[in-house]
Each structure stands twice: as C-alpha cells, then as structure tokens.
Design a protein around this motif. Structure first.
Motif, PDB file in Angstrom:
ATOM      1  N   ILE A 133       2.328  14.415 -62.882  1.00  0.00           N
ATOM      2  CA  ILE A 133       0.990  14.150 -62.344  1.00  0.00           C
ATOM      3  C   ILE A 133      -0.023  15.008 -63.085  1.00  0.00           C
ATOM      4  O   ILE A 133       0.329  16.010 -63.700  1.00  0.00           O
ATOM      5  N   GLU A 134      -1.278  14.578 -63.018  1.00  0.00           N
ATOM      6  CA  GLU A 134      -2.368  15.410 -63.497  1.00  0.00           C
ATOM      7  C   GLU A 134      -2.778  16.341 -62.356  1.00  0.00           C
ATOM      8  O   GLU A 134      -2.489  16.074 -61.194  1.00  0.00           O
ATOM      9  N   SER A 135      -3.472  17.414 -62.683  1.00  0.00           N
ATOM     10  CA  SER A 135      -3.908  18.360 -61.653  1.00  0.00           C
ATOM     11  C   SER A 135      -4.855  17.670 -60.677  1.00  0.00           C
ATOM     12  O   SER A 135      -5.913  17.203 -61.080  1.00  0.00           O
ATOM     13  N   PRO A 136      -4.472  17.616 -59.408  1.00  0.00           N
ATOM     14  CA  PRO A 136      -5.362  16.985 -58.427  1.00  0.00           C
ATOM     15  C   PRO A 136      -6.334  18.000 -57.827  1.00  0.00           C
ATOM     16  O   PRO A 136      -6.132  19.209 -57.927  1.00  0.00           O
ATOM     17  N   ILE A 137      -7.364  17.483 -57.224  1.00  0.00           N
ATOM     18  CA  ILE A 137      -8.233  18.289 -56.365  1.00  0.00           C
ATOM     19  C   ILE A 137      -7.724  18.035 -54.950  1.00  0.00           C
ATOM     20  O   ILE A 137      -7.692  16.905 -54.488  1.00  0.00           O
ATOM     21  N   VAL A 138      -7.299  19.089 -54.282  1.00  0.00           N
ATOM     22  CA  VAL A 138      -6.721  18.961 -52.951  1.00  0.00           C
ATOM     23  C   VAL A 138      -7.692  19.562 -51.943  1.00  0.00           C
ATOM     24  O   VAL A 138      -8.110  20.705 -52.093  1.00  0.00           O
ATOM     25  N   THR A 188     -14.841  14.943 -59.906  1.00  0.00           N
ATOM     26  CA  THR A 188     -13.826  14.074 -59.318  1.00  0.00           C
ATOM     27  C   THR A 188     -13.870  12.689 -59.944  1.00  0.00           C
ATOM     28  O   THR A 188     -14.882  12.283 -60.518  1.00  0.00           O
ATOM     29  N   LEU A 189     -12.777  11.981 -59.820  1.00  0.00           N
ATOM     30  CA  LEU A 189     -12.743  10.548 -60.081  1.00  0.00           C
ATOM     31  C   LEU A 189     -12.980   9.916 -58.718  1.00  0.00           C
ATOM     32  O   LEU A 189     -12.146  10.041 -57.820  1.00  0.00           O
ATOM     33  N   THR A 190     -14.116   9.291 -58.532  1.00  0.00           N
ATOM     34  CA  THR A 190     -14.586   8.957 -57.186  1.00  0.00           C
ATOM     35  C   THR A 190     -14.035   7.662 -56.603  1.00  0.00           C
ATOM     36  O   THR A 190     -14.126   7.448 -55.406  1.00  0.00           O
ATOM     37  N   GLY A 191     -13.485   6.796 -57.404  1.00  0.00           N
ATOM     38  CA  GLY A 191     -13.044   5.505 -56.890  1.00  0.00           C
ATOM     39  C   GLY A 191     -11.857   5.597 -55.966  1.00  0.00           C
ATOM     40  O   GLY A 191     -11.078   6.562 -56.006  1.00  0.00           O
ATOM     41  N   PRO A 192     -11.674   4.581 -55.112  1.00  0.00           N
ATOM     42  CA  PRO A 192     -10.556   4.600 -54.168  1.00  0.00           C
ATOM     43  C   PRO A 192      -9.197   4.637 -54.860  1.00  0.00           C
ATOM     44  O   PRO A 192      -8.239   5.192 -54.315  1.00  0.00           O
ATOM     45  N   ARG A 208     -10.864   2.133 -44.419  1.00  0.00           N
ATOM     46  CA  ARG A 208     -11.905   2.532 -45.365  1.00  0.00           C
ATOM     47  C   ARG A 208     -11.410   2.365 -46.807  1.00  0.00           C
ATOM     48  O   ARG A 208     -11.368   3.302 -47.596  1.00  0.00           O
ATOM     49  N   PRO A 209     -11.049   1.114 -47.178  1.00  0.00           N
ATOM     50  CA  PRO A 209     -10.498   0.886 -48.516  1.00  0.00           C
ATOM     51  C   PRO A 209     -11.499   1.154 -49.643  1.00  0.00           C
ATOM     52  O   PRO A 209     -11.097   1.345 -50.779  1.00  0.00           O
ATOM     53  N   ASN A 210     -12.771   1.200 -49.307  1.00  0.00           N
ATOM     54  CA  ASN A 210     -13.787   1.532 -50.306  1.00  0.00           C
ATOM     55  C   ASN A 210     -13.755   3.004 -50.686  1.00  0.00           C
ATOM     56  O   ASN A 210     -14.311   3.406 -51.708  1.00  0.00           O
ATOM     57  N   VAL A 211     -13.076   3.826 -49.885  1.00  0.00           N
ATOM     58  CA  VAL A 211     -12.995   5.264 -50.141  1.00  0.00           C
ATOM     59  C   VAL A 211     -11.565   5.673 -50.500  1.00  0.00           C
ATOM     60  O   VAL A 211     -11.347   6.377 -51.481  1.00  0.00           O
ATOM     61  N   PHE A 212     -10.585   5.259 -49.693  1.00  0.00           N
ATOM     62  CA  PHE A 212      -9.193   5.669 -49.885  1.00  0.00           C
ATOM     63  C   PHE A 212      -8.354   4.485 -50.332  1.00  0.00           C
ATOM     64  O   PHE A 212      -8.162   3.531 -49.588  1.00  0.00           O
ATOM     65  N   LYS A 262     -16.251  13.752 -48.162  1.00  0.00           N
ATOM     66  CA  LYS A 262     -15.909  13.297 -49.518  1.00  0.00           C
ATOM     67  C   LYS A 262     -17.125  13.291 -50.437  1.00  0.00           C
ATOM     68  O   LYS A 262     -17.017  13.765 -51.585  1.00  0.00           O
ATOM     69  N   PRO A 263     -18.283  12.804 -50.019  1.00  0.00           N
ATOM     70  CA  PRO A 263     -19.449  12.902 -50.915  1.00  0.00           C
ATOM     71  C   PRO A 263     -19.781  14.354 -51.283  1.00  0.00           C
ATOM     72  O   PRO A 263     -20.183  14.625 -52.421  1.00  0.00           O
ATOM     73  N   HIS A 264     -19.604  15.272 -50.349  1.00  0.00           N
ATOM     74  CA  HIS A 264     -19.840  16.687 -50.639  1.00  0.00           C
ATOM     75  C   HIS A 264     -18.864  17.191 -51.709  1.00  0.00           C
ATOM     76  O   HIS A 264     -19.266  17.871 -52.661  1.00  0.00           O
ATOM     77  N   VAL A 265     -17.586  16.845 -51.558  1.00  0.00           N
ATOM     78  CA  VAL A 265     -16.579  17.249 -52.543  1.00  0.00           C
ATOM     79  C   VAL A 265     -16.907  16.632 -53.901  1.00  0.00           C
ATOM     80  O   VAL A 265     -16.821  17.298 -54.937  1.00  0.00           O
ATOM     81  N   ASP A 266     -17.299  15.359 -53.906  1.00  0.00           N
ATOM     82  CA  ASP A 266     -17.639  14.684 -55.166  1.00  0.00           C
ATOM     83  C   ASP A 266     -18.820  15.348 -55.875  1.00  0.00           C
ATOM     84  O   ASP A 266     -18.868  15.374 -57.105  1.00  0.00           O
TER      85      ASP A 266
END
Length: 186
Positions: free
Chosen positions: A30-35, A85-89, A111-115, A76-80
């Motif tokens: 995996i690539e390093s995620p933002i958790v 981040t890669l913002t897409g679901p 909320r498929p538009n987010v997750f 999530k918008p705050h984290v973005d």
C-alpha cells in the motif's frame, strides 16, 4: 480506541493498526495513507445509563445520519484542506468494528459520494439494512466498491473455542468472535 494502543483498548489488546500499516507500506502493498481516528465516546445516558451514545451515533438511526453528516460535511472537508489528500470516494475508506463496523458500512452505503470503500470487523448489521442490501446490493458491484467484512468464527482449518480466556474478562463481549458460525455472513 482499539486501533493502536493496547492500554486504550477495552479488551487490553489493540488492532495494532500502526504496526500493520508500517508492515504493508514496507512490503510495498500500500501507499502511505492518511489515517483519521475518531475517538469513540463511552458516555452513557438515559434512565439508569442504559443507552450508550455510540449505539445511537453509529447506528442506522437519525442520530447515525447526523453523525455521518458531520463526518462527510465537516470533518472530511477539514482534513482535505489540512492535508494533501486524494479526495474522491475511490480513495476514501472507513473502517470500524462492532457498531463502528456498521457505521463504516453505512458511510459507504449512504454517502457513496464521499466513501467508496469500507472495512467492517464484526459489524452489527441489522435486519432492515440486510434487506436493503439484499434488494439493492448490485450498486456495490456497479460502483466498484472495495468492501471487507470479517465476522471471525470457525474456518475449515481453525475451530474458535466457545470461550477463550485470552479474550479477557469482558462480560458481554467475549462472544463477539466465538459465537459466529461459518456461512452466516450477510
């Protein structure tokens, strides 16, 4: 939290998420995620403290919908904004166990538009959601969702004992991974 610190886990043993991520990154899996870890609140209220706040927030209820709204429209918008981040679901997943496993699934389902992805460990799926998924589950395939559900229990190679002292003295919880049977996955 059951994610990283044994001393913060209700069972005395964490998932070891930090170590698992380090191992997967080192292997190149995996690539390093933002958790982002959202603290669960153990607060109880109602008559005699019978209602746990997280049971309302994480459930398929209006409270749960408000919790998801907060995560999707504020957190999530705050984290973005704060991180690259890669913002897409397709790049966003939720993960949890028990009631939070249900919440993680609901985040992807409602909320498929987010997750676009989720992992659910010993999720507490309830009959109305199971029916909804049985009727409308094709959308999971159509959306190319990455979905992981782990209910524990027996396999052909491993028998889970009815009671394992290593699970600790957690009255009312020891059965989570010992009472599930093969073929019972929803």
């Amino acid at each position: 939290q059951n994610m990283m610190a044994d001393h913060e886990s209700w069972s005395g043993r964490s998932w070891g998420l930090d170590q698992a991520l380090k191992r997967l990154i080192a292997q190149g899996s995996i690539e390093s995620p933002i958790v982002v870890l959202i603290d669960n609140v153990a607060e109880e209220f109602g008559p005699f403290g019978l209602v746990r706040r997280r049971h309302l927030e994480y459930g398929d209820t209006p409270f749960g919908d408000s919790y998801l709204q907060f995560i999707c429209e504020e957190l999530k918008p705050h984290v973005d904004k704060q991180f690259r981040t890669l913002t897409g679901p397709q790049h966003t997943a939720s993960m949890g166990s028990s009631m939070a496993g249900l919440c993680s699934f609901l985040a992807m389902w409602k909320r498929p538009n987010v997750f676009g992805n989720c992992a659910c460990l010993s999720p507490v799926f309830q009959a109305p959601l199971i029916l909804d998924v049985a009727v409308n589950g094709r959308q999971i395939v159509e959306r190319n969702v990455r979905l992981y559900i782990d209910n524990g229990g027996d396999t052909e190679d491993v028998q889970v004992p009815l009671f394992d002292p290593a699970d600790g003295a957690n009255p009312g919880y020891w059965w989570l991974d010992t009472q599930l049977q093969p073929g019972g996955d929803a």
